[in-house]
Design a protein around this motif. Structure first.
Motif, short mmCIF file in Angstrom:
data_model
loop_
_atom_site.label_atom_id
_atom_site.label_comp_id
_atom_site.label_asym_id
_atom_site.label_seq_id
_atom_site.Cartn_x
_atom_site.Cartn_y
_atom_site.Cartn_z
N PHE A 5 0.86 -1.18 0.00
CA PHE A 5 0.00 0.00 0.00
C PHE A 5 0.90 1.24 0.00
N LEU A 6 1.04 1.85 -1.15
CA LEU A 6 1.90 3.03 -1.27
C LEU A 6 1.27 4.25 -0.61
N GLY A 7 -0.04 4.33 -0.69
CA GLY A 7 -0.78 5.43 -0.07
C GLY A 7 -2.19 4.97 0.21
N THR A 8 -2.79 5.47 1.29
CA THR A 8 -4.12 5.03 1.70
C THR A 8 -5.05 6.20 2.00
N LYS A 32 -0.89 9.01 9.15
CA LYS A 32 -0.34 9.87 8.09
C LYS A 32 -0.49 9.12 6.76
N ARG A 33 -1.30 9.68 5.86
CA ARG A 33 -1.68 8.94 4.66
C ARG A 33 -1.39 9.76 3.40
N LEU A 34 -0.57 9.18 2.51
CA LEU A 34 -0.37 9.76 1.19
C LEU A 34 -1.54 9.37 0.30
N ARG A 35 -1.58 9.96 -0.90
CA ARG A 35 -2.68 9.68 -1.81
C ARG A 35 -2.66 8.23 -2.27
N VAL A 36 -3.83 7.68 -2.55
CA VAL A 36 -4.04 6.25 -2.64
C VAL A 36 -3.37 5.63 -3.87
N SER A 37 -2.70 4.49 -3.64
CA SER A 37 -2.03 3.74 -4.70
C SER A 37 -1.52 2.43 -4.10
N VAL A 38 -1.36 1.41 -4.96
CA VAL A 38 -0.73 0.16 -4.51
C VAL A 38 0.29 -0.29 -5.54
N LEU A 39 1.27 -1.04 -5.06
CA LEU A 39 2.27 -1.70 -5.90
C LEU A 39 2.02 -3.20 -5.86
N LEU A 40 1.91 -3.81 -7.04
CA LEU A 40 1.73 -5.25 -7.16
C LEU A 40 3.02 -5.87 -7.70
N HIS A 223 -8.37 4.67 0.88
CA HIS A 223 -8.94 5.96 0.46
C HIS A 223 -9.67 6.60 1.64
N ILE A 224 -8.91 6.78 2.71
CA ILE A 224 -9.43 7.17 4.02
C ILE A 224 -9.17 8.65 4.27
N SER A 225 -10.16 9.35 4.80
CA SER A 225 -9.98 10.74 5.18
C SER A 225 -9.80 10.84 6.70
N ASP A 247 -0.20 3.28 5.10
CA ASP A 247 0.89 3.47 4.15
C ASP A 247 2.05 2.53 4.44
N ASN A 248 2.56 1.89 3.39
CA ASN A 248 3.70 1.00 3.40
C ASN A 248 3.40 -0.37 4.01
N LEU A 249 2.12 -0.66 4.28
CA LEU A 249 1.72 -2.01 4.65
C LEU A 249 1.99 -2.96 3.49
N LYS A 250 2.57 -4.10 3.77
CA LYS A 250 2.85 -5.13 2.76
C LYS A 250 2.11 -6.40 3.12
#
Length: 253
Positions: A5-8, A32-40, A223-225, A247-250
């Motif tokens: 999870f790059l950003g949540t 602390k959450r960056l904008r939403v994205s994931v790496l596969l 996608h959490i506020s 963020d950064n959860l694997k």
């Protein structure tokens, strides 16, 4: 397959600039959450879903040295505006493949005109291999990708199922025939913006109802506020098998 999870966070991220809200002032890194994205990642392949304004920071934080493709969900800024930061990958490895709905490709060409120019192209711009996708399965490096059509109020958005993993963001409604594509999925990621209802996003109650309908083994909210609350407090109240992503959860699928 490994998922990072790059950003949540939602479009403003957490903390919001200038906000005095308690969640924005939290010292817990999970708040602390960056904008939403994931790496596969599978075999030697690395694919990201969306590249928002925090894309460069996310790549550096996770020591990502290459990307084989970008799957876009839709054209809102918090999902696309980091596209220029694929340049270091392009300089090392050549064209970057992108996959998106025709409408999203048109939006990218408008916002990043210099990237898509054919004549007199600026030599420092990245080159992209453009793949327009529809609501039907396709492959990336022999991995089957199944688009999941969802509605973000009146805007069409693609979620994606890969093997037993599914990623859905910015959803408010999902047709029954699209939900059927999720049958048997073991790990589901879905948006949950806040406690109160929202016109274009699942709130927590709606996200939990959707998870209950799909019945994955494990679900993660993204996608959490800041209005959802403190990470630890919300996590403690969630049903068994449902977690707040951070963020950064694997995770391994």
């Amino acid at each position: 397959m490994k998922v990072t999870f790059l950003g949540t966070g939602t479009s403003q991220g957490i903390p919001i600039i200038g906000s005095k809200h308690p969640v924005c002032l939290s010292e817990n890194p999970k708040d602390k959450r960056l904008r939403v994205s994931v790496l596969l990642e599978w075999d030697d392949h690395k694919v990201v879903i969306d590249c928002g304004p925090d894309f460069r920071q996310q790549m550096l934080t996770n020591n990502v040295d290459k990307i084989d493709g970008i799957l876009f969900t839709h054209e809102h800024n918090d999902h696309i505006i980091g596209l220029d930061d694929v340049r270091p990958f392009y300089f090392r490895q050549g064209d970057i493949s992108i996959y998106a709905h025709e409408r999203v490709i048109k939006a990218l060409k408008k916002r990043f005109e210099y990237v898509f120019e054919v004549e007199n192209k600026y030599p420092g711009a990245p080159h992209l291999s453009v793949n327009e996708i529809e609501n039907e399965a396709f492959e990336i490096d022999e991995k089957k990708i199944i688009p999941i059509n969802v509605m973000h109020n009146s805007l069409q958005v693609f979620g994606y199922r890969i093997d037993d993993f599914a990623y859905i963001t910015d959803a408010k409604t999902i047709a029954e025939e699209e939900i059927e594509k999720l049958t048997g999925v073991k790990t589901l990621v879905v948006n949950a913006l806040r406690i109160e209802p929202h016109h274009s996003h699942f709130n927590l109650e709606e996200a939990l109802a959707f998870i209950s309908k799909v019945q994955p083994e494990t679900a993660y909210l993204t996608h959490i506020s800041h209005l959802l609350g403190f990470h630890d407090e919300v996590e403690a109240k969630l049903p068994k098998g449902v977690h707040l992503a951070y963020d950064n959860l694997k995770i391994e699928i």
